[in-house]
Design a protein around this motif. Structure first.
Motif, PDB file in Angstrom:
ATOM      1  N   ILE A   1       6.323  -2.472  -0.456  1.00 59.63           N
ATOM      2  CA  ILE A   1       6.855  -3.786  -0.842  1.00 59.63           C
ATOM      3  C   ILE A   1       6.975  -3.789  -2.366  1.00 59.63           C
ATOM      4  CG2 ILE A   1       6.494  -6.294  -0.794  1.00 59.63           C
ATOM      5  CD1 ILE A   1       4.459  -5.885   1.470  1.00 59.63           C
TER       6      ILE A   1
ATOM      7  N   TYR B   1      10.857  -3.023   0.970  1.00 60.84           N
ATOM      8  CA  TYR B   1      10.995  -4.462   1.211  1.00 60.84           C
ATOM      9  C   TYR B   1      10.837  -5.140  -0.141  1.00 60.84           C
ATOM     10  CZ  TYR B   1       9.347  -9.172   2.584  1.00 60.84           C
ATOM     11  OH  TYR B   1       9.166 -10.528   2.691  1.00 60.84           O
TER      12      TYR B   1
ATOM     13  N   ALA C   1       9.329  -9.140   6.101  1.00 59.88           N
ATOM     14  CA  ALA C   1       8.633  -7.907   6.470  1.00 59.88           C
ATOM     15  C   ALA C   1       9.055  -7.452   7.869  1.00 59.88           C
ATOM     16  CB  ALA C   1       7.121  -8.135   6.425  1.00 59.88           C
TER      17      ALA C   1
END
Ligand code: ASP
Length: 439
Positions: free
Chosen positions: A260, A203, A192
């Motif tokens: 993410i 990510y 991260a």
């Protein structure tokens, strides 16, 4: 060109064959430029993770002054991986140097960090990518927290211009100049950090499951996959034990609005779970996103007439816990009552006794009671605040399962409702909530 940062977990590093599939995944998308890796994990269920082998090395070093026998298992893992990959890398020399530095540094953090270091050296070689040592680019402050300002600038500078780069996860450089690790599972945080430093478009966190499930699969049968979840929902669920991702890994990317994507190295075709900042999040249509919980909490219940009118009452009570260094998880309260919910492992008997004594002296309660063996269960979802009757459905489902609720806390976010039940009712309660909202 937008850049993707990919973190590969321990099972994605477990042997040469899976590292080859990792290479295929990276090669299949030119945006996948920056890679963060964990130490090799288990190859089969009875196997031992390299990080655990390394902690054993440190133990042996401390007790016997030598780590030869324990380090041989680490050696064997990495030599086998390099052989399987057919790499022209002098792994023996790297391992010799590593063993020698472990003996010299005599530091648990340094020893534990070598799994990631060695993994990253190998993956960099396999990809023909630049190796960036986390020790040179990730910095901690004196208080043990990440030094974000220095770290983001240094990571960005180190990666600038690299076509592809690999960095070991899990560690950085402490304020004393020595290697320092994050808590276990911390490579997720390293990934991260890199994503934030390079302003990644996403990510990607590659693991061995296809994302988050709406409930623990050991408790409910084949629970539903979560396709989209907000950072806030995830924070609630992972705090409560849904542990696909280290809960601290959300913070660096959340501030920069970077999504993410959880992906499965062993099933790359699966969509996985997208974890999105609120600005990009559109609810999936279901009222509840997930249910998770944890056992073993202790509730300290305090009752005193006119508690509400007594200035500083809550402060005095909390002070009793602060003095003993005990964090409080929740504080459900009424007009003349309040409860402090604390993880039982934080309260050895002598500490609990001292805290109760301090509360008695400080506020002279009418009733002071301790209930142990409490499990907390959080039902989480953005959809809950806008749909009428959600709590009614929740409590009816629990009542129909004949479970006594010992505590309720809706918090202030309307994002979750937490109920406390006896530890023995934990699984039954989760199943009841899950079937009410998902079946
Ligand atoms: N290898 C470390 C651990 O086992 C860190 C990680 O995998 O993220 O905890």
């Amino acid at each position: 060109m937008s850049v993707k940062v990919c973190k590969f977990g321990g099972t994605s590093m477990a042997d040469g064959a899976v590292i080859k599939s990792v290479k295929n995944i990276i090669d299949s998308d030119a945006h996948r430029k920056y890679i963060v890796v964990s130490a090799p994990g288990k190859r089969y269920s009875a196997d031992i993770k390299v990080t655990d082998l390394l902690y054993k090395c440190h133990e042996q070093l401390m007790s016997e002054g030598d780590l030869k026998t324990s380090f041989s298992a680490v050696r064997a893992r990495f030599e086998a991986i390099v052989k399987e990959l057919g790499l022209d890398l002098d792994i023996k020399a790297i391992l010799d140097e590593t063993e020698e530095r472990i003996a010299r540094e005599c530091s648990e953090d340094f020893t534990a960090s070598r799994g990631e270091y060695l993994s990253a050296r190998i993956v960099a070689e396999e990809l023909g990518a630049k190796f960036v040592d986390a020790e040179q680019v990730i910095f901690f402050k004196e208080n043990g927290k990440l030094d974000g300002e220095k770290t983001y600038a240094t990571v960005a500078a180190a990666l600038n211009g690299a076509q592809r780069a690999v960095m070991p996860g899990f560690y950085g450089c402490g304020a004393d100049g020595k290697v320092k690790t994050f808590s276990r599972g911390g490579s997720d945080i390293s990934g991260a950090i890199v994503a934030r430093a390079v302003s990644a478009s996403v990510y990607e966190n590659w693991t061995d499951v296809s994302g988050f499930l709406a409930c623990d699969p050991r408790i409910a049968d084949s629970p539903r996959q979560i396709k989209r979840i907000s950072y806030k929902e995830l924070r609630e669920l992972s705090y409560m034990g849904a542990n696909v991702l280290h809960s601290d890994s959300i913070f660096p990317v959340r501030r920069a609005n970077i999504p993410i994507q959880i992906k499965n190295t062993f099933r790359p075709q699966d969509e996985g779970t997208a974890i999105l900042p609120s600005s990009r999040y559109t609810p999936s249509g279901s009222v509840v996103t997930g249910v998770a919980g944890k056992k073993n909490f202790t509730v300290i219940f305090i009752e005193k007439s006119h508690m509400n009118a007594e200035v500083g009452f809550i402060g005095k009570v909390l002070n009793a816990l602060t003095c003993e260094g005990v964090p409080v998880e929740h504080i459900p309260s009424g007009i003349d009552t309040m409860s402090l919910v604390v993880e039982s492992c934080r309260l050895p008997e002598d500490k609990l006794e001292r805290i109760l004594e301090e509360i008695r002296n400080a506020v002279e309660p009418d009733v002071l009671r301790v209930t142990e063996n409490i499990a907390l269960i959080a039902t989480v979802g953005h959809g809950m605040s806008s749909s009428v009757g959600t709590s009614a459905r929740l409590f009816k489902a629990i009542a129909d399962a004949d479970i006594n609720i010992k505590m309720i806390d809706q918090g202030s976010s309307e994002l979750n409702i937490i109920v406390g039940v006896h530890n023995d009712d934990y699984e039954k309660c989760i199943r009841a909530i899950y079937s009410e909202f998902f079946k």
